[in-house]
Each structure stands twice: as C-alpha cells, then as structure tokens.
Scaffold this motif. Structure first.
Motif: not given
Length: 232
Positions: A87-88, A94-102
């Motif tokens: 999960s981490f 997801l944080e790196d690839k999809y930066p919306q709503h960091p």
C-alpha cells in the motif's frame, strides 16, 4: 451515413482506450491496507476497476494472483504495464504520477511527521494484527489470546500516535488539510472501533480524527462496508 459511422468508430476507440488505461485495484473489503489505497484513489479523483480477492477463501494464494504479487498480499494496483504491490508503494506511486490533491505537504518537518505516522501504522501496528498472524495465534492459543494480543498492539501504537500528533493536529492529523498520515490513520482507527473493541476514551485525538474522516466523501466511499465484495 459514412461520417456517422466514423464518429461512432472514433467514440468506440476512445471508450476502449479509456477502459484499457483505467487503473485496476485488487482489493479485499476488510483489508485496511486496501482501504488506504481506496482512500488515496478517491481523494485524487482517480477512476479504477475493483477486482475483489477473497482472503478468507485463500484467493490470494491462487497462481494467477501470485503472478501479480508473489507475497500473496492485497492490495495490488495495475496501471497499464506497471504492477505495484504494498500500500505504501502504491500510494507513493499515485502521488508521483498523479500530483492533483497532493498527499504530502511541502514543509519538510510536516512531511517527516506524516512519514512517522505512516511508519507506526504500517510497521508497528498493522503487520501485527493481519489475518494470517491472528489466525496462527488463535490456532495456537485460542480466541481470547488473539484478542488480547491485537488490543495490546493497537493500544501501544495508538499511545505513540497520540503523543506524536499532540502538537501537530488541526482539523486533520497534521494540520487543516488531508495528508498521507490521514490516509493511513483512518483505516486503522476504523478497525479499532469496528473489529477489535478498543476503548478509544484513552485516545481523544484519534477519536476526534475518526469522526472528522466520516465527513469526507473520499473516506466514506472507501469504507469496507461500501465495497462491492462486502459481506451482507
């Protein structure tokens, strides 16, 4: 007529491409690790196909699933050719690839607090209460010992979290915005309430956060009971 058929063809091609590009999440409704990832996906507004893996029936040990994750754990995220388990790792991807709503703050101290919370939940609490370990303890020592064990593990971790977050909470764990600490805390607190009968009066900060999380659609939609494989 010819132009109309072309339009339909383009529309079908776009629909097929969208389907092929959609994220796929292999999940079990009661898994707190899967719960974390569902929150992150929802919070970032990412659509995904839900593929249930029934841990109680041993589907995590089927050869087809082990091709995705040889360890045999959920969740697993498939994003085109990329297959990510843990999960981490998934949430960082997801944080790196999809930066919306960091999910991580820019302030380095606040980031460190978030990572500390993540570490306590994912290293010091959750692995010591997972299904395989609790099944083993119950088989060796009985159900009473199983419950005593898991309650002691959660209380020790929650005591540490209360002390850590005392000077950092706002509306959420590390301020007034949802960050990664909240993504990991919400499922753990939820399971303490719903599965393990933890007396939360000892943990006022975590109890308040628990109530706040229910106000957020991304959290509510990720709840175990709202998943397609949830037991009736």
């Amino acid at each position: 007529m010819a132009s109309a058929s072309v339009v339909v063809g383009v529309g079908e091609a776009e629909e097929e491409e969208e389907h092929n590009n959609k994220l796929i999440l292999y999940s079990f409704w009661r898994s707190s690790c899967s719960f974390r990832v569902r929150i992150a996906l929802n919070f970032k507004g990412l659509k995904y196909d839900y593929k249930p893996v029934n841990l109680l029936k041993g589907e995590q040990s089927h050869p087809e699933f082990l091709k995705l994750n040889p360890v045999g754990f959920v969740p697993v995220l498939v994003d085109g050719p990329a297959v990510i388990s843990d999960s981490f790792a998934i949430i960082m991807y997801l944080e790196d690839k999809y930066p919306q709503h960091p999910l991580l703050p820019t302030d380095i101290h606040k980031r460190a607090i978030n990572f500390q919370v993540v570490s306590i939940v994912s290293s010091s609490i959750q692995p010591l209460q997972n299904l395989s370990l609790l099944t083993y303890i119950e088989g060796k020592a009985g159900p009473d010992e199983k419950l005593s064990w898991v309650q002691s593990v959660i209380k020790k971790g929650f005591t540490a979290l209360e002390k850590l977050l005392k000077e950092h909470t706002g509306r959420f764990a590390t301020g007034d915005e949802v960050f990664m600490a909240d993504i990991f805390l919400a499922p753990q607190i939820h399971s303490a309430f719903k599965k393990f009968n933890i007396d939360m009066t000892e943990f006022p900060t975590l109890s308040r956060l628990h109530e706040t999380y229910y106000e957020i659609p991304a959290f509510r939609e990720a709840l175990p009971e709202n998943q397609p494989d949830a037991a009736g």
